[in-house]
Design a protein around this motif. Structure first.
Motif, mmCIF file in Angstrom:
data_model
loop_
_atom_site.group_PDB
_atom_site.id
_atom_site.type_symbol
_atom_site.label_atom_id
_atom_site.label_comp_id
_atom_site.label_asym_id
_atom_site.label_seq_id
_atom_site.Cartn_x
_atom_site.Cartn_y
_atom_site.Cartn_z
ATOM 1 N N GLY A 1 0.867 -0.862 -0.093
ATOM 2 C CA GLY A 1 0.230 0.280 -0.381
ATOM 3 C C GLY A 1 0.925 1.511 0.629
ATOM 4 N N GLU A 2 1.912 1.004 1.434
ATOM 5 C CA GLU A 2 2.818 2.400 1.183
ATOM 6 C C GLU A 2 3.563 2.742 -0.247
ATOM 7 O OE1 GLU A 2 5.132 3.602 4.739
ATOM 8 O OE2 GLU A 2 6.495 2.197 2.649
ATOM 9 N N GLY A 3 3.606 1.962 -0.451
ATOM 10 C CA GLY A 3 4.635 1.861 -2.402
ATOM 11 C C GLY A 3 3.583 2.440 -3.309
ATOM 12 N N ALA A 4 2.069 1.924 -3.046
ATOM 13 C CA ALA A 4 1.066 2.394 -3.902
ATOM 14 C C ALA A 4 1.246 3.992 -4.365
ATOM 15 C CB ALA A 4 0.339 1.758 -3.927
ATOM 16 N N ALA B 1 1.575 17.492 -2.002
ATOM 17 C CA ALA B 1 2.225 16.361 -1.974
ATOM 18 C C ALA B 1 3.473 15.551 -1.354
ATOM 19 C CB ALA B 1 2.995 15.671 -3.272
ATOM 20 N N LEU B 2 4.479 16.941 -0.626
ATOM 21 C CA LEU B 2 5.912 16.190 -0.188
ATOM 22 C C LEU B 2 5.551 16.730 1.377
ATOM 23 C CD1 LEU B 2 8.065 19.014 -1.588
ATOM 24 C CD2 LEU B 2 8.000 16.981 -1.915
ATOM 25 N N LEU B 3 4.592 17.269 2.047
ATOM 26 C CA LEU B 3 4.275 17.179 3.117
ATOM 27 C C LEU B 3 4.007 15.671 3.487
ATOM 28 C CD1 LEU B 3 3.551 17.509 6.531
ATOM 29 C CD2 LEU B 3 1.426 19.089 5.321
ATOM 30 N N GLY B 4 2.512 14.895 2.191
ATOM 31 C CA GLY B 4 2.019 13.567 2.075
ATOM 32 C C GLY B 4 2.915 12.311 2.741
ATOM 33 N N LEU B 5 3.878 12.885 1.537
ATOM 34 C CA LEU B 5 5.703 12.123 1.419
ATOM 35 C C LEU B 5 5.886 12.179 2.983
ATOM 36 C CD1 LEU B 5 6.711 10.057 -0.771
ATOM 37 C CD2 LEU B 5 8.962 12.325 -1.059
ATOM 38 N N LEU B 6 6.345 13.201 3.340
ATOM 39 C CA LEU B 6 7.000 12.969 4.541
ATOM 40 C C LEU B 6 6.289 12.344 6.173
ATOM 41 C CD1 LEU B 6 9.353 14.173 6.679
ATOM 42 C CD2 LEU B 6 7.684 16.491 7.330
ATOM 43 N N LEU B 7 5.065 12.201 6.080
ATOM 44 C CA LEU B 7 4.063 12.038 6.731
ATOM 45 C C LEU B 7 4.469 10.392 6.575
ATOM 46 C CD1 LEU B 7 1.104 13.781 7.101
ATOM 47 C CD2 LEU B 7 3.170 13.482 9.233
ATOM 48 N N MET C 1 7.771 8.722 7.766
ATOM 49 C CA MET C 1 8.889 9.052 8.461
ATOM 50 C C MET C 1 8.378 8.458 9.901
ATOM 51 S SD MET C 1 5.252 11.635 9.939
ATOM 52 C CE MET C 1 6.340 12.085 11.647
ATOM 53 N N ASN C 2 7.885 6.983 9.931
ATOM 54 C CA ASN C 2 8.187 5.831 10.713
ATOM 55 C C ASN C 2 9.322 5.104 11.212
ATOM 56 O OD1 ASN C 2 7.594 5.173 7.940
ATOM 57 N ND2 ASN C 2 8.082 2.921 8.580
ATOM 58 N N ASN C 3 10.525 6.240 10.431
ATOM 59 C CA ASN C 3 11.590 5.828 10.368
ATOM 60 C C ASN C 3 12.849 7.099 10.681
ATOM 61 O OD1 ASN C 3 11.692 2.326 10.070
ATOM 62 N ND2 ASN C 3 11.292 3.816 7.854
ATOM 63 N N GLY C 4 11.817 7.796 10.827
ATOM 64 C CA GLY C 4 12.598 9.572 11.723
ATOM 65 C C GLY C 4 12.545 10.272 10.005
ATOM 66 N N LEU C 5 14.009 10.018 9.675
ATOM 67 C CA LEU C 5 13.942 10.951 8.656
ATOM 68 C C LEU C 5 14.361 10.349 7.388
ATOM 69 C CD1 LEU C 5 15.113 14.881 9.274
ATOM 70 C CD2 LEU C 5 12.811 13.960 9.020
ATOM 71 N N SER C 6 15.192 9.039 7.424
ATOM 72 C CA SER C 6 15.888 7.816 7.099
ATOM 73 C C SER C 6 14.639 7.664 5.955
ATOM 74 C CB SER C 6 16.510 7.109 7.398
ATOM 75 O OG SER C 6 15.869 6.240 8.279
ATOM 76 N N PRO D 1 -0.970 3.588 10.892
ATOM 77 C CA PRO D 1 -0.697 4.556 12.048
ATOM 78 C C PRO D 1 -1.368 5.723 10.795
ATOM 79 C CG PRO D 1 1.887 4.264 10.771
ATOM 80 C CD PRO D 1 0.485 3.183 10.134
ATOM 81 N N LEU D 2 -1.263 6.845 12.029
ATOM 82 C CA LEU D 2 -2.639 7.818 12.126
ATOM 83 C C LEU D 2 -1.735 8.779 10.616
ATOM 84 C CD1 LEU D 2 -4.737 9.745 11.875
ATOM 85 C CD2 LEU D 2 -3.908 11.052 14.074
ATOM 86 N N ALA D 3 0.110 8.344 11.134
ATOM 87 C CA ALA D 3 0.630 9.993 9.971
ATOM 88 C C ALA D 3 0.627 9.109 8.901
ATOM 89 C CB ALA D 3 1.942 9.498 10.464
ATOM 90 N N LYS D 4 0.823 7.874 8.747
ATOM 91 C CA LYS D 4 0.607 7.364 7.414
ATOM 92 C C LYS D 4 -0.952 6.741 6.773
ATOM 93 C CE LYS D 4 2.784 3.519 5.939
ATOM 94 N NZ LYS D 4 3.390 1.184 6.345
ATOM 95 N N VAL D 5 -1.846 7.461 7.531
ATOM 96 C CA VAL D 5 -3.376 7.594 7.113
ATOM 97 C C VAL D 5 -3.281 8.828 6.003
ATOM 98 C CG1 VAL D 5 -5.423 7.509 7.257
ATOM 99 C CG2 VAL D 5 -4.642 5.728 8.370
#
Length: 300
Positions: free
Chosen positions: A93-96, A129-135, A138-143, A262-266
């Motif tokens: 899902g994340e990759g899509a 879109a950039l904010l969405g990509l960051l959220l 971000m489960n791995n910090g900034l990496s 998680p909420l951030a990913k949603v």
């Protein structure tokens, strides 16, 4: 049923098949080498399309065939990143959603390569879109994980493919063009697979079942449905319906792989979808003024 409604339903069915194709691919490469799977999948899909377009291929000048094959090499690069990303990811899902960002990578590449400045809607959609990509990541910090990095590279190469193919597609019959590019992608992946991959001694029947579903349903049949749907569905409807692909893919991944959301990913997914809808809506309005339809075909 009205032709427009029929076209919308065909596009919707094609989008669902594209989403399920992610599942077919991930399950198939559990028992098949990734590059070898893609190679045979796309080569067989090209052979299935060949009877429907061989006359158009014969009528196409050699120069155009060579250029179509060259663009197929860009598709090859895209699929190498994509299948390796799927192989290294726990879900799909994340990759899509990361892959869907290719639509927003098209304008800056067109600016860089063809000196075409992005429209105003792009600059409005980009920060969302950039904010969405960051959220989303971000489960791995900034990496970035390896799979996320590969999906980003796949998205970038897909944007390059869109840029090149959209400027060339009007010169060649669509089905003939697709057949050539599928064949080139298949052959190049098989060469790549023969160079670095080792096939297992035995392959489970279930693996062949996933492989057959990928070839017949997620590639060949999906292309036929999409082509038929685009004949009747207005370009605006088709573009918006096809943006549902990552949504279906997330739902499939949550159900099949229990991918955590998680909420951030949603929120990240929702922001990316919002950016895409905003940008696409602007493109649709531009098309209504210029009568020039955007390219919609995707190789996956």
């Amino acid at each position: 049923m009205q032709p427009e409604r029929r076209g919308d339903l065909l596009i919707l069915a094609a989008t669902l098949l594209a989403s399920i194709g992610w599942l077919f691919s991930k399950e198939a490469i559990q028992g098949l080498p990734p590059a070898g799977f893609v190679g045979w999948r796309f080569l067989l899909a090209a052979l299935l399309l060949l009877p429907f377009c061989y006359r158009q291929l014969i009528a196409t000048p050699t120069e155009l065939l060579v250029k179509a094959a060259a663009i197929g090499l860009v598709m090859t690069l895209n699929l190498i990143f994509w299948i390796q990303a799927i192989a290294h990811s726990k879900g799909i899902g994340e990759g899509a959603f990361i892959m869907s960002l290719a639509m927003l990578m098209v304008p800056p590449l067109a600016w860089l390569i063809f000196k075409e400045k992005p429209v105003r809607q792009f600059w409005l959609a980009l920060p969302i879109a950039l904010l969405g990509l960051l959220l989303l990541t971000m489960n791995n910090g900034l990496s970035l994980t390896l799979s996320q990095l590969l999906f980003l590279l796949a998205s970038l190469s897909l944007a390059l493919y869109f840029n090149l193919n959209s400027r060339f597609a009007r010169r060649v019959d669509p089905m003939a063009l697709t057949c050539i590019q599928l064949a080139v992608t298949g052959v190049m992946h098989l060469i790549y697979s023969a160079s670095i991959e080792q096939w297992p001694d035995t392959i489970a029947p279930s693996t062949w079942g996933w492989f057959a579903a990928s070839v017949l349903l997620a590639t060949s049949f999906r292309f036929v449905l999409q082509s038929m749907g685009q004949k009747y569905s207005p370009v605006g409807n088709a573009a918006l319906i096809m943006m549902l692909e990552p949504v279906w893919t997330v739902l499939i991944s949550v159900f099949w792989y229990h991918e955590p959301m998680p909420l951030a990913k949603v929120l990240g997914c929702l922001l990316i979808l919002t950016a895409l809808v905003s940008y696409r809506s602007g493109n649709i309005m531009l098309w209504l003024r210029t009568r020039k339809a955007p390219a919609l075909n995707k190789p996956h």
